[in-house]
Write a protein that holds these residues in place. Structure first.
Motif, PDB file in Angstrom:
ATOM      1  N   ILE A  55      -2.582 -26.744  29.605  1.00 11.61           N
ATOM      2  CA  ILE A  55      -1.573 -25.788  30.073  1.00 11.61           C
ATOM      3  C   ILE A  55      -1.234 -26.063  31.547  1.00 11.61           C
ATOM      4  O   ILE A  55      -0.930 -25.149  32.316  1.00 11.61           O
ATOM      5  N   SER A  56      -1.284 -27.347  31.914  1.00 11.52           N
ATOM      6  CA  SER A  56      -1.030 -27.740  33.310  1.00 11.52           C
ATOM      7  C   SER A  56       0.408 -27.490  33.739  1.00 11.52           C
ATOM      8  O   SER A  56       0.730 -27.626  34.930  1.00 11.52           O
ATOM      9  N   HIS A  57       1.287 -27.135  32.785  1.00  6.94           N
ATOM     10  CA  HIS A  57       2.661 -26.772  33.157  1.00  6.94           C
ATOM     11  C   HIS A  57       2.694 -25.415  33.844  1.00  6.94           C
ATOM     12  O   HIS A  57       3.662 -25.101  34.534  1.00  6.94           O
ATOM     13  N   MET A  58       1.649 -24.617  33.670  1.00  9.27           N
ATOM     14  CA  MET A  58       1.589 -23.316  34.329  1.00  9.27           C
ATOM     15  C   MET A  58       1.230 -23.496  35.805  1.00  9.27           C
ATOM     16  O   MET A  58       0.739 -24.550  36.202  1.00  9.27           O
ATOM     17  N   GLN A  59       1.490 -22.467  36.615  1.00 14.40           N
ATOM     18  CA  GLN A  59       1.362 -22.613  38.067  1.00 14.40           C
ATOM     19  C   GLN A  59       0.299 -21.669  38.615  1.00 14.40           C
ATOM     20  O   GLN A  59       0.298 -20.479  38.305  1.00 14.40           O
ATOM     21  N   LEU A  60      -0.589 -22.237  39.431  1.00 14.73           N
ATOM     22  CA  LEU A  60      -1.591 -21.447  40.154  1.00 14.73           C
ATOM     23  C   LEU A  60      -1.138 -21.265  41.596  1.00 14.73           C
ATOM     24  O   LEU A  60      -0.769 -22.238  42.264  1.00 14.73           O
ATOM     25  N   PHE A  61      -1.172 -20.028  42.071  1.00 12.36           N
ATOM     26  CA  PHE A  61      -0.899 -19.725  43.478  1.00 12.36           C
ATOM     27  C   PHE A  61      -2.158 -19.155  44.109  1.00 12.36           C
ATOM     28  O   PHE A  61      -2.705 -18.159  43.620  1.00 12.36           O
ATOM     29  N   ASP A  62      -2.604 -19.778  45.193  1.00  5.36           N
ATOM     30  CA  ASP A  62      -3.728 -19.280  45.978  1.00  5.36           C
ATOM     31  C   ASP A  62      -3.143 -18.404  47.088  1.00  5.36           C
ATOM     32  O   ASP A  62      -2.323 -18.866  47.875  1.00  5.36           O
ATOM     33  N   VAL A  63      -3.540 -17.137  47.121  1.00  7.42           N
ATOM     34  CA  VAL A  63      -3.019 -16.181  48.109  1.00  7.42           C
ATOM     35  C   VAL A  63      -4.202 -15.687  48.928  1.00  7.42           C
ATOM     36  O   VAL A  63      -5.138 -15.090  48.380  1.00  7.42           O
TER      37      VAL A  63
END
Length: 367
Positions: A55-63
Motif C-alpha cells: 500500500i505504498s501508494h498511500m501517504q504518511l505525514f510526520d507532524v
C-alpha cells in the motif's frame, strides 16, 4: 486512471512483476490488481491465513512540534491532545461545509509527535490542505517517502511474531516506531486483525523476503483489497465518502467524540453541528441484491413506484459472504433494514434489500 506511461511505480515494483502480478492504474500509481492466485482465492486467503498488501501508494505525514496537537485538532474533528501515546484514531479532513475531503488515521507517537496516514488519491491535496491550515502553528510537517505494507488476516500476528518483528503485542488501533524510519500500527482495511508497516525500501525488501519464507503469506492485490473492505463495510474515499457527503450522511459520526463536537474548534464544525440538528435526508446503507448478479458503483436506486431514491457507491461480489454486496445512499425513509429498493442494471430493475453492515463480522484484535 492513467496510461501506463505516466503512472508512478511502487518502490517494490520489481517484486510484484516477479510474482506475475497483473497491473492497473489507481490514484496515479501502477498497482498490482491481482496475482496468479486470483481475486477470489486472494480474498479467502486473507480471511483464513495472512495476506500481504503493498500500500505504498498511500501517504504518511510526520507532524511534530509544540503545536502539532493543536494543528491536528483544527484540521480534523479530533482532540489530538487527548490521545494517549501510541493511540490511533480514525478521523477526517472536512471542508467548511463538513464535506469529507479525506478519511485518515492519526497516531500519537509522543508528546509533540504524530503520524497521519492519508489516501493515495488525495495525497497531494491533503498535503496542501494540511500545510495551509498549519500556517501560524509551531510545528513541522514531513511527507515521508516510505514503503508501506499491510499484513492482514488471522495468522498475521503469528507470522510477524515468528519473523521476530517487534510490535505484535500492540492493541488494535495503536501504533509506534519500532526503529528509526519505521512506523507500525495494528490496523487495516479488511475487517481482519493485522498490521500496517511503513519502512525504508532496503528494510522492506529484507522484511518481504522473511515473510515469504512463511507459507501462510501470499501477495494480495487491489481487487481483493476492495472486496475485503466492502464486505467489512469500510468506506472508500472518492466513492462511499466524498466532499459531497458529510459524516452524518455517511453514518460516521461515531468517529467524532461528543466533546469535540461541543468545543467546535475544527474546520467545518458549524456546518456539521447544523447538519446534526436538522438530520440527514439520505443515509449510507448496506445493499444485498437478489440473486447472484452484483450491482456496481454508480447504479441508480429506485423505489417500487420508479422514483429515484439513491445511488450505489461500491458494489461487487463478496467471496466470504457468498453473495453480491454493495454500499450506497438511499433516502432516509427507505434506509431501515429489510426495506427494498431496485437497482438499474443494464436496463433491468434488480430488487435489492437494505442490509446491515458489515456483511462479514469484524475480527479485530481485542486484547
Amino acid at each position: 486512471m492513467g496510461t501506463e506511461d505516466n503512472l508512478k511505480q511502487l518502490p517494490l515494483d520489481d517484486l510484484h512483476k516477479a510474482a506475475n502480478a497483473r497491473f492497473g492504474g489507481f490514484a496515479g500509481w501502477s498497482m498490482p490488481i491481482t496475482y496468479p492466485l486470483g481475486v477470489m482465492k486472494e480474498h479467502l486467503h486473507t480471511r483464513e491465513k495472512a495476506g500481504l498488501f503493498d500500500i505504498s501508494h498511500m501517504q504518511l505525514f510526520d507532524v511534530a512540534g509544540p503545536q502539532a496537537a493543536a494543528l491536528l485538532s483544527r484540521a480534523c474533528p479530533l482532540d489530538a491532545s487527548a490521545l494517549q501515546t501510541g493511540q490511533s484514531k480514525y478521523t477526517f479532513f472536512l471542508n467548511d461545509k463538513a464535506g469529507i475531503l479525506d478519511d485518515l488515521i492519526v497516531t500519537r507517537l509522543g508528546d509533540e509527535h504524530f503520524m497521519v496516514v492519508a489516501n493515495a488519491g488525495n495525497a497531494a491535496a491533503d498535503e496542501a490542505h494540511l500545510r495551509g491550515v498549519a500556517k501560524g502553528f509551531d510545528c513541522k510537517i514531513d511527507a515521508l517517502d516510505r514503503v508501506f505494507l499491510a499484513i492482514q488476516g488471522p495468522q498475521a500476528v503469528n507470522v510477524l511474531r515468528d519473523t521476530g518483528i517487534a510490535g505484535t503485542d500492540l492493541a488494535f488501533m495503536n501504533g509506534f516506531e519500532p526503529k528509526p524510519g519505521w512506523f507500525m500500527s495494528r490496523s487495516g482495511y479488511t475487517g481482519e486483525d493485522g498490521f500496517e508497516i511503513g519502512l525504508p525500501e532496503a528494510d522492506a525488501r529484507v522484511l518481504v523476503e522473511k515473510l515469504f519464507a512463511d507459507e501462510r503469506v501470499a501477495w494480495i492485490g487491489l481487487a481483493a483489497r476492495d472486496s475485503l473492505r466492502l464486505e467489512a463495510g469500510l468506506c472508500l474515499h472518492g466513492h462511499d465518502i466524498t466532499p459531497d457527503y458529510d459524516p452524518v450522511d455517511a453514518g460516521l459520526l461515531w468517529a467524532i467524540a461528543k466533546p469535540v463536537r461541543e468545543t467546535a474548534g475544527f474546520i467545518g464544525a458549524a456546518a456539521l453541528l447544523a447538519k446534526i440538528a436538522t438530520g440527514s435526508v439520505k443515509k449510507r446503507v448496506g445493499l444485498k441484491p437478489d440473486g447472484r448478479q452484483p450491482v456496481r458503483t454508480d447504479a441508480e436506486l429506485f423505489d417500487a413506484d420508479g422514483n429515484k431514491v439513491g445511488l450505489v457507491t461500491s458494489g461487487g461480489f463478496g467471496p466470504s459472504a457468498g453473495f453480491p454486496v454493495a454500499m450506497g445512499y438511499v433516502s432516509k425513509e427507505l434506509s431501515a433494514l429489510g426495506s427494498k429498493v431496485f437497482a438499474e442494471v443494464r436496463g433491468n430493475r434488480v430488487p435489492v434489500d437494505i442490509h446491515s453492515l458489515p456483511f462479514t463480522p469484524h475480527r479485530y484484535h481485542k486484547g
